[in-house]
Scaffold this active site. Structure first.
Site, PDB file in Angstrom:
ATOM      1  NE  ARG A  45      -7.212 128.775 -43.533  1.00 50.88           N
ATOM      2  CZ  ARG A  45      -6.049 129.845 -42.739  1.00 50.88           C
ATOM      3  NH1 ARG A  45      -5.967 130.470 -44.129  1.00 50.88           N
ATOM      4  NH2 ARG A  45      -6.748 131.071 -41.425  1.00 50.88           N
TER       5      ARG A  45
ATOM      6  CG  HIS B 102       9.601 129.168 -37.703  1.00 51.75           C
ATOM      7  ND1 HIS B 102       8.282 130.354 -37.714  1.00 51.75           N
ATOM      8  CD2 HIS B 102       9.793 129.835 -36.191  1.00 51.75           C
ATOM      9  CE1 HIS B 102       7.687 131.125 -36.987  1.00 51.75           C
ATOM     10  NE2 HIS B 102       8.642 130.510 -35.210  1.00 51.75           N
TER      11      HIS B 102
HETATM   12  C1  GRF Z   1      11.398 135.517 -43.766  1.00 51.57           C
HETATM   13  O1  GRF Z   1      11.918 136.336 -42.326  1.00 51.57           O
HETATM   14  C2  GRF Z   1      11.464 134.143 -42.524  1.00 51.57           C
HETATM   15  O2  GRF Z   1      12.116 134.323 -42.227  1.00 51.57           O
HETATM   16  C3  GRF Z   1       9.177 135.092 -42.545  1.00 51.57           C
HETATM   17  O3  GRF Z   1       9.220 135.419 -43.860  1.00 51.57           O
HETATM   18  C4  GRF Z   1      10.650 136.836 -43.956  1.00 51.57           C
HETATM   19  C5  GRF Z   1       9.370 136.573 -45.505  1.00 51.57           C
HETATM   20  O4  GRF Z   1      11.007 137.616 -45.899  1.00 51.57           O
HETATM   21  N1  GRF Z   1       8.955 133.600 -42.838  1.00 51.57           N
HETATM   22  P1  GRF Z   1      11.006 137.880 -47.818  1.00 51.57           P
HETATM   23  O5  GRF Z   1       9.784 138.543 -48.021  1.00 51.57           O
HETATM   24  O6  GRF Z   1      11.640 136.988 -47.962  1.00 51.57           O
HETATM   25  O7  GRF Z   1      11.427 139.064 -47.528  1.00 51.57           O
END
Ligand code: GRF
Length: 222
Positions: free
Chosen positions: A68, A112
């Site tokens: 990482r 999140h």
């Molecule tokens: C989102 O729903 C967010 O909550 C999570 O990852 C998802 C990303 O979706 N952290 P996208 O790629 O923006 O459609």
């Protein structure tokens, strides 16, 4: 006039949140400069969204690195060419090392899909249904070393509907993310919201609780 906040968006997949940022910048409701879209996944559809919008892209695959730390060092070197003042994690499916977070301290935002501090981690929608919660939503927060644990800026929340599935709930939550994430990022980009001493400050005052927006009608949100 102050120059617009140089912003990098980090993705791994579809990039619907990235698209919400692109749309908001294009329609003038968000005053950020999207300088680069970075992905660890060359097949991420979000890279196409960026190219269509004329935003530079960069991709480094984590599988090419031993650990990482070395991957994160390469990502920092790539991103720093664009001198970002703000990093937007938008479905970036890599846990960031402490040295990466320290390098961009107070400049990284994440969204999140839960009303943090409830449900950090994965499978949030099913966990909300299993618990029988009345409310669910999504939280924009500053990123610190603690996973999903940094100071919260803005939450979008919605009532859970009787009988809805985790997928249906996820779709409705994602629709409100497209509203709240650009809005919160705009607050940070303008300096209204800052990260200082490990806390979130709004208009110079320590904000213990996030701002909350309630969406009782989510059909029609994209
Ligand atoms: C989102 O729903 C967010 O909550 C999570 O990852 C998802 C990303 O979706 N952290 P996208 O790629 O923006 O459609």
């Amino acid at each position: 006039m102050a120059s617009r906040c140089k912003t990098a968006v980090l993705i791994s997949g579809s990039g619907t949140n990235l698209q919400a940022f692109i749309d908001a910048v294009e329609d003038g409701s968000l005053d950020l400069e999207l300088t680069v879209v970075f992905s660890n996944n060359p097949d991420a559809y979000g890279l196409e969204r960026a190219e269509q919008a004329g935003i530079p892209t960069a991709c480094i695959q984590h599988a090419d690195f031993l650990n990482r730390e070395s991957f994160d060092r390469a990502v920092i070197a790539e991103l720093d060419r664009f001198e970002p003042e703000l990093l937007i994690l938008a479905g970036f499916m890599r846990i960031l090392s402490p040295s990466f977070v320290a390098h961009y301290s107070g400049k990284i935002l994440n969204i999140h899909p839960a009303l943090l501090p409830l449900y950090p981690g994965l499978n949030t929608h099913q966990r909300v249904l299993d618990a029988g919660d009345a409310w669910h939503g999504s939280t924009v927060h500053f990123v610190t070393e603690e996973l999903d644990g940094g100071p919260r800026i803005l939450q979008g929340r919605l009532p859970v509907q009787p009988g809805e599935s985790a997928d249906e709930l996820a779709t409705r939550v994602q629709a409100i993310e497209h509203r709240v994430y650009p809005e919160a990022a705009g607050w940070v980009g303008s300096g209204k919201v800052v990260f200082r001493d490990g806390k979130c400050w709004v208009d110079g005052r320590h904000a213990e609780e996030p701002a909350i927006q309630t969406f009782t009608e989510t059909s029609g949100l994209g």
